[in-house]
Design a protein around this motif. Structure first.
Motif, PDB file in Angstrom:
ATOM      1  N   ARG A  32       0.858  -1.186   0.000  1.00 33.68           N
ATOM      2  CA  ARG A  32       0.000   0.000   0.000  1.00 33.68           C
ATOM      3  C   ARG A  32       0.892   1.233   0.000  1.00 33.68           C
ATOM      4  N   LEU A  33       0.624   2.138  -0.953  1.00 34.62           N
ATOM      5  CA  LEU A  33       1.378   3.372  -1.106  1.00 34.62           C
ATOM      6  C   LEU A  33       0.451   4.561  -0.893  1.00 34.62           C
ATOM      7  N   THR A  34       0.799   5.425   0.037  1.00 32.70           N
ATOM      8  CA  THR A  34       0.039   6.660   0.239  1.00 32.70           C
ATOM      9  C   THR A  34       0.676   7.784  -0.564  1.00 32.70           C
TER      10      THR A  34
ATOM     11  N   GLN B  80       4.362   6.905   2.085  1.00 32.98           N
ATOM     12  CA  GLN B  80       4.416   5.769   3.000  1.00 32.98           C
ATOM     13  C   GLN B  80       4.119   4.474   2.242  1.00 32.98           C
ATOM     14  N   LEU B  81       5.013   3.513   2.369  1.00 33.80           N
ATOM     15  CA  LEU B  81       4.863   2.229   1.682  1.00 33.80           C
ATOM     16  C   LEU B  81       4.859   1.125   2.725  1.00 33.80           C
ATOM     17  N   THR B  82       3.781   0.372   2.781  1.00 33.26           N
ATOM     18  CA  THR B  82       3.645  -0.672   3.797  1.00 33.26           C
ATOM     19  C   THR B  82       3.190  -1.971   3.153  1.00 33.26           C
ATOM     20  N   PRO B  83       3.663  -3.114   3.656  1.00 32.04           N
ATOM     21  CA  PRO B  83       3.249  -4.408   3.082  1.00 32.04           C
ATOM     22  C   PRO B  83       1.809  -4.746   3.451  1.00 32.04           C
ATOM     23  N   VAL B  84       1.094  -5.289   2.499  1.00 32.94           N
ATOM     24  CA  VAL B  84      -0.263  -5.790   2.708  1.00 32.94           C
ATOM     25  C   VAL B  84      -0.268  -7.308   2.687  1.00 32.94           C
TER      26      VAL B  84
END
Length: 326
Positions: A91-93, A97-101
């Motif tokens: 997920r990229l905002t 911010q890049l976070t694993p889903v």
């Protein structure tokens, strides 16, 4: 092969400074989004401003390479990571911010991950992994059939179809009955019936494609026709409900197709052949979105250009789930 319905002369080029815009999205407000190999998503606003959203995370050993992207209602994006040695869904905002889903499914660590798309049913997401081989170039042949489809919903993530020949873009048809998927190196459009619980069954071949027609992108019009973009042949095809195929648009170079076809028949297709297409407008056309206020304009993703082709269409598109979001 019949004459294209849309002359190449009607194609115009949109925007600039895109970097490998494999996957394209559009909204009713006039926003255009494209996956960007620099590590995020390119956004062209309705008034023409171009923004780039990029992110990085320690969860990845290599740079984030989004291939398929999906717009979320909160304005963030889901991106399928097409890494050389690893994959996953992230997920990229818009503030970076890049976070694993999703990094694994059914006990398997996800390899290079191709595509992600939202279902019209809220909370349901479909993801494709083209192959379990690393690097994925080892699966550029019909002899390798180890791609799969993942369903992510309120129950979690699970593999719902396996044994696909380089699973590429997938899409739920406008009736919500079928999930269609391109099997690129088998050169087939395949579909599965969707169960009430999201399970897939009744695998069917919708149509087979011809020499040089390697199906990549997939989207539906309002009549249920499947529009398939094909790299190498650089054709945009419309597959009707009965499986019949019509050429809608093309920039075809027979010599290049013949060269790739010889390699394909020998099981020797490699990246160098795919990356040297002669088309300069439909430069390895990889995806498609219907856009414009009446959904009667085609917007096309391309692998080998920094501008997006657009063309007027004789069919109205089916509005995607994200159509009214921004």
């Amino acid at each position: 092969m019949n004459e294209p319905a849309i002359p190449l002369s009607q194609v115009k080029l949109f925007g600039s400074r895109f970097a490998r815009p494999e996957c394209v999205l559009a909204t009713a407000a006039g926003d255009v989004f494209a996956s960007d190999r620099r590590g995020g998503v390119s956004h062209v606003l309705p008034h023409g401003e171009h923004r780039l959203y990029v992110g990085a995370t320690l969860d990845l050993a290599e740079a984030f390479h989004p291939n398929g992207i999906a717009l979320q209602q909160d304005g963030s994006f889901l991106g399928a990571h097409l890494g050389m040695h690893e994959g996953g869904l992230f997920r990229l905002t818009r503030d970076g911010q890049l976070t694993p889903v999703l990094r694994e499914v059914d006990g398997e660590t996800l390899p290079s991950t191709n595509f992600v798309v939202l279902d019209s049913k809220p909370g349901r997401v479909w993801i494709t992994v083209s192959t379990r081989r690393t690097p994925r170039m080892g699966a550029f042949t019909r002899a390798v059939q180890d791609g799969f489809i993942i369903l992510l919903d309120e129950k979690g993530a699970r593999i719902v179809a396996d044994g696909l020949c380089f699973a590429n873009e997938c899409r739920v048809d406008p009736t919500g009955t079928w999930l269609y998927v391109n099997e690129t190196y088998k050169r087939e459009l395949t579909r599965f019936r969707i169960g009430a619980d999201g399970s897939l069954s009744g695998r069917e071949t919708v149509t087979q494609f011809g020499p040089g027609e390697f199906p990549d992108g997939l989207v539906f019009d309002a009549e249920g026709g499947a529009w398939v973009t094909t790299i190498v042949a650089n054709r945009v095809l419309r597959v009707a409900r009965d499986g019949s195929v019509a050429v809608m648009l093309e920039e075809h170079h027979p010599e290049h197709v013949e060269e790739v076809e010889r390699a394909y028949q020998a099981g020797l297709v490699d990246r160098s052949l795919l990356d040297h297409a002669r088309a300069r407008i439909l430069a390895n056309v990889s995806s498609m979105a219907f856009c414009g206020p009446d959904l009667r304009t085609g917007l096309f993703g391309v692998l080998l250009a920094d501008r997006l082709p657009t063309a007027p269409l004789p069919f109205t598109g089916a509005a995607p789930p994200h159509w009214t979001w921004r």
